[in-house]
Design a protein around this motif. Sequence first.
Motif, PDB file in Angstrom:
ATOM      1  N   UNK A  17      -2.874   7.121   6.302  1.00 37.35           N
ATOM      2  CA  UNK A  17      -1.943   6.330   6.819  1.00 37.35           C
ATOM      3  C   UNK A  17      -0.470   7.030   6.749  1.00 37.35           C
ATOM      4  N   UNK A  18      -0.365   8.011   7.710  1.00 38.00           N
ATOM      5  CA  UNK A  18       0.918   8.709   7.671  1.00 38.00           C
ATOM      6  C   UNK A  18       2.229   8.002   7.905  1.00 38.00           C
ATOM      7  N   UNK A  19       2.068   6.873   8.453  1.00 37.30           N
ATOM      8  CA  UNK A  19       3.289   5.956   8.455  1.00 37.30           C
ATOM      9  C   UNK A  19       3.797   5.269   7.257  1.00 37.30           C
ATOM     10  N   UNK A  20       2.798   5.453   6.302  1.00 37.95           N
ATOM     11  CA  UNK A  20       3.439   5.267   4.902  1.00 37.95           C
ATOM     12  C   UNK A  20       4.392   6.086   4.328  1.00 37.95           C
ATOM     13  N   UNK A  21       4.507   7.338   4.730  1.00 38.16           N
ATOM     14  CA  UNK A  21       5.489   8.080   4.095  1.00 38.16           C
ATOM     15  C   UNK A  21       6.770   7.735   4.894  1.00 38.16           C
ATOM     16  N   UNK A  22       7.010   6.899   5.758  1.00 39.75           N
ATOM     17  CA  UNK A  22       8.357   6.463   6.217  1.00 39.75           C
ATOM     18  C   UNK A  22       8.625   4.896   5.569  1.00 39.75           C
ATOM     19  N   UNK A  23       7.334   4.274   5.874  1.00 40.12           N
ATOM     20  CA  UNK A  23       7.310   2.931   5.125  1.00 40.12           C
ATOM     21  C   UNK A  23       6.238   2.785   4.144  1.00 40.12           C
ATOM     22  N   UNK A  24       6.521   3.247   2.862  1.00 40.73           N
ATOM     23  CA  UNK A  24       5.363   2.935   1.779  1.00 40.73           C
ATOM     24  C   UNK A  24       5.043   1.455   1.761  1.00 40.73           C
ATOM     25  N   UNK A  25       3.671   1.193   1.587  1.00 46.55           N
ATOM     26  CA  UNK A  25       3.218   0.092   1.308  1.00 46.55           C
ATOM     27  C   UNK A  25       3.000  -0.505   0.025  1.00 46.55           C
ATOM     28  N   UNK A  26       3.007  -1.678  -0.227  1.00 52.20           N
ATOM     29  CA  UNK A  26       3.124  -2.119  -1.573  1.00 52.20           C
ATOM     30  C   UNK A  26       1.541  -2.171  -1.905  1.00 52.20           C
ATOM     31  N   UNK A  69      -2.742  -4.370   5.371  1.00 51.28           N
ATOM     32  CA  UNK A  69      -2.064  -3.569   4.622  1.00 51.28           C
ATOM     33  C   UNK A  69      -0.547  -4.037   4.131  1.00 51.28           C
ATOM     34  N   UNK A  70       0.146  -4.185   5.074  1.00 50.39           N
ATOM     35  CA  UNK A  70       1.589  -4.450   5.130  1.00 50.39           C
ATOM     36  C   UNK A  70       1.853  -5.814   4.553  1.00 50.39           C
ATOM     37  N   UNK A  89       6.682 -18.724 -10.334  1.00 57.23           N
ATOM     38  CA  UNK A  89       6.400 -17.334 -10.753  1.00 57.23           C
ATOM     39  C   UNK A  89       7.663 -16.389 -10.336  1.00 57.23           C
ATOM     40  N   UNK A  90       7.792 -15.271 -10.999  1.00 51.12           N
ATOM     41  CA  UNK A  90       8.654 -14.304 -10.739  1.00 51.12           C
ATOM     42  C   UNK A  90       8.152 -12.991 -10.785  1.00 51.12           C
ATOM     43  N   UNK A  91       8.580 -11.966  -9.633  1.00 47.28           N
ATOM     44  CA  UNK A  91       7.870 -11.030  -9.693  1.00 47.28           C
ATOM     45  C   UNK A  91       8.808  -9.971 -10.406  1.00 47.28           C
ATOM     46  N   UNK A  92       8.100  -9.120 -11.217  1.00 46.26           N
ATOM     47  CA  UNK A  92       8.861  -8.216 -12.273  1.00 46.26           C
ATOM     48  C   UNK A  92       8.935  -6.965 -11.593  1.00 46.26           C
ATOM     49  N   UNK A  93       7.814  -6.201 -11.074  1.00 45.27           N
ATOM     50  CA  UNK A  93       8.023  -5.052 -10.617  1.00 45.27           C
ATOM     51  C   UNK A  93       6.775  -5.089  -9.253  1.00 45.27           C
ATOM     52  N   UNK A  94       7.248  -4.032  -8.542  1.00 45.46           N
ATOM     53  CA  UNK A  94       6.419  -3.791  -7.288  1.00 45.46           C
ATOM     54  C   UNK A  94       6.200  -2.297  -7.282  1.00 45.46           C
ATOM     55  N   UNK A  95       4.919  -1.969  -6.998  1.00 48.25           N
ATOM     56  CA  UNK A  95       4.479  -0.606  -6.644  1.00 48.25           C
ATOM     57  C   UNK A  95       4.366  -0.205  -5.360  1.00 48.25           C
ATOM     58  N   UNK A  96       4.926   0.797  -4.997  1.00 45.36           N
ATOM     59  CA  UNK A  96       4.435   1.320  -3.377  1.00 45.36           C
ATOM     60  C   UNK A  96       4.104   2.587  -3.563  1.00 45.36           C
ATOM     61  N   UNK A  97       3.252   2.803  -2.384  1.00 44.74           N
ATOM     62  CA  UNK A  97       2.436   3.961  -2.418  1.00 44.74           C
ATOM     63  C   UNK A  97       2.563   4.596  -0.826  1.00 44.74           C
TER      64      UNK A  97
END
Length: 166
Positions: A85-94, A57-58, A72-80
């Motif tokens: 996966x409760x640890x994603x509340x501390x470290x959201x995953x892209x 995931x990470x 190439x260039x990154x324009x936007x990244x969406x995290x969730x």
Amino acid sequence: MTGVGVEVLGVVAVGIGAAAVLFASFHALRKAGIEIPRWLLPAGIGLAMVSYSIWSDYSWYGRAVDRLPAGSEILLVGHKKQAWAPWTYVFPVAVRFAAFDPATIQDDSDGVRHGQIMLFERRGQTLIVPQDFDCQGSRIRRAGADWTTADESDPAFLRVCSGARG
């Protein structure tokens, strides 16, 4: 096979590999006279499978970016944040991102620039979205749509039109 299918196959493969390594290790330890609790085998297999899933995931975002065309260039990244996966509340995953390859920019004789935005989503298909950019008129036209006023903070508009407006 879909992205989810490949991930499940990877988790199963890690589980089988961990089972083989742990079984052989525990067998050798028992032969050496060290008694290992029986619950450690399934616990070790489960820990290996969960660890692989978290790593997958990470690391997805970095692996996907590494496969982009050079320049190439990154324009936007969406995290969730994910409930399973409760640890994603501390470290959201892209889970998604938009990228732009400057090599795709083409200019028309009427001053319109054409570019392709790449949309990537974890466990989803990659989409290539052609867009037209009227840098002078601050307008964007997505494929098959009418011209709309560009948001001046739109990262695709800013990137494609940087240096193109006079």
